[in-house]
Enzyme design. Sequence first.
Site, PDB file in Angstrom:
ATOM      1  N   ASN A 296       0.991  -0.940  -0.400  1.00 18.76           N
ATOM      2  CA  ASN A 296       0.293  -0.308   0.381  1.00 18.76           C
ATOM      3  C   ASN A 296       1.158   1.717   0.313  1.00 18.76           C
ATOM      4  OD1 ASN A 296       0.298  -0.963   2.525  1.00 18.76           O
ATOM      5  ND2 ASN A 296      -0.678   0.234   3.634  1.00 18.76           N
TER       6      ASN A 296
ATOM      7  N   GLU B 122       0.511   5.364   0.579  1.00 17.95           N
ATOM      8  CA  GLU B 122      -0.191   6.442   1.625  1.00 17.95           C
ATOM      9  C   GLU B 122      -0.663   8.038   0.790  1.00 17.95           C
ATOM     10  OE1 GLU B 122      -0.972   5.589   5.011  1.00 17.95           O
ATOM     11  OE2 GLU B 122      -2.230   3.851   5.092  1.00 17.95           O
TER      12      GLU B 122
ATOM     13  N   CYS C 120      -4.694   1.322  -1.832  1.00 18.34           N
ATOM     14  CA  CYS C 120      -4.255  -0.889  -1.351  1.00 18.34           C
ATOM     15  C   CYS C 120      -3.096  -1.113  -1.778  1.00 18.34           C
ATOM     16  CB  CYS C 120      -5.349  -1.236  -1.796  1.00 18.34           C
ATOM     17  SG  CYS C 120      -6.651  -0.449  -0.362  1.00 18.34           S
TER      18      CYS C 120
ATOM     19  N   GLU D 110      -3.309  -3.663  -3.352  1.00 17.03           N
ATOM     20  CA  GLU D 110      -4.094  -5.343  -4.341  1.00 17.03           C
ATOM     21  C   GLU D 110      -3.806  -4.217  -5.760  1.00 17.03           C
ATOM     22  OE1 GLU D 110      -5.046  -4.839  -0.800  1.00 17.03           O
ATOM     23  OE2 GLU D 110      -6.321  -6.173  -0.324  1.00 17.03           O
TER      24      GLU D 110
ATOM     25  N   CYS E  56     -10.302  -4.967   0.168  1.00 17.09           N
ATOM     26  CA  CYS E  56     -11.471  -4.068  -0.063  1.00 17.09           C
ATOM     27  C   CYS E  56     -13.017  -3.891  -1.376  1.00 17.09           C
ATOM     28  CB  CYS E  56     -11.156  -2.525   0.266  1.00 17.09           C
ATOM     29  SG  CYS E  56     -10.526  -1.662  -1.243  1.00 17.09           S
TER      30      CYS E  56
ATOM     31  N   CYS F 133     -10.934  -2.785  -4.851  1.00 14.56           N
ATOM     32  CA  CYS F 133      -9.813  -4.091  -4.653  1.00 14.56           C
ATOM     33  C   CYS F 133     -10.466  -5.264  -5.821  1.00 14.56           C
ATOM     34  CB  CYS F 133      -8.884  -4.179  -4.192  1.00 14.56           C
ATOM     35  SG  CYS F 133      -7.815  -2.752  -3.024  1.00 14.56           S
TER      36      CYS F 133
HETATM   37  N1  THU Z   1      -5.170  -1.367   2.957  1.00 12.47           N
HETATM   38  C1  THU Z   1      -4.419  -2.310   1.797  1.00 12.47           C
HETATM   39  O1  THU Z   1      -4.232  -1.593   1.401  1.00 12.47           O
HETATM   40  N2  THU Z   1      -5.140  -3.468   0.995  1.00 12.47           N
HETATM   41  C2  THU Z   1      -7.299  -3.457   2.169  1.00 12.47           C
HETATM   42  O2  THU Z   1      -7.515  -4.213   2.128  1.00 12.47           O
HETATM   43  C3  THU Z   1      -7.268  -2.786   3.432  1.00 12.47           C
HETATM   44  C4  THU Z   1      -6.869  -1.434   3.138  1.00 12.47           C
HETATM   45  C5  THU Z   1      -4.813   0.007   3.127  1.00 12.47           C
HETATM   46  C6  THU Z   1      -5.057   1.332   2.214  1.00 12.47           C
HETATM   47  C7  THU Z   1      -4.542   1.850   4.028  1.00 12.47           C
HETATM   48  O3  THU Z   1      -2.703   2.490   3.565  1.00 12.47           O
HETATM   49  C8  THU Z   1      -4.040   0.962   4.888  1.00 12.47           C
HETATM   50  O4  THU Z   1      -5.020  -0.169   4.587  1.00 12.47           O
HETATM   51  C9  THU Z   1      -5.681   1.614   6.173  1.00 12.47           C
HETATM   52  O5  THU Z   1      -6.920   1.253   5.729  1.00 12.47           O
END
Ligand code: THU
Length: 150
Positions: free
Chosen positions: A48, A50, A59, A61, A103, A106
């Site tokens: 991920n 940010e 994310c 994925e 999520c 994704c």
């Molecule tokens: N996140 C993912 O990378 N994949 C998921 O399936 C759920 C959430 C990340 C997004 C954000 O950077 C952090 O997790 C917290 O939500």
Amino acid sequence: MSGLAASDAAMLAMVAREAADAAYAPYSGFHVGAVLLFADGAMVRAANVENASYGLSLCAEANAVAKAMNEGRRGGLVAVAIAGGKPDAEGQPVPGPEPVMPCGRCRQMLHELAALGGTDPEVIGVAEGGLTRLPLSALLPHAFGPANLA
Ligand code: THU
């Protein structure tokens, strides 16, 4: 879904955990790694990423799907494994009691890549107690996809 052998699923889960090394997650402190396994044996991994504008965060994925498609992949998706949690000293996530499953956005992105090759990939989420393994079609039933626009 025929499913991967347990040893392959465990290997993929380990790679997902390693992929989280690359996470850029200074805001949530939650490191996520994802790895896509393709029919030719190739693996595409991502973490991920940010942003100071929080809502723009990407994310693991989604990054993995974009990376694979930028490498020219269109289908052949066999499985995806995801591991997430607060990082340990090596930056690898310590999985919690519940698995990190993709999520909603994704799931849709994974469906697009899978649908191009007509597969229903296995989704493997890592929790402290073991793996949750489900076909993508169970996580996103009646999915909207390329076929709807044909
Ligand atoms: N996140 C993912 O990378 N994949 C998921 O399936 C759920 C959430 C990340 C997004 C954000 O950077 C952090 O997790 C917290 O939500």
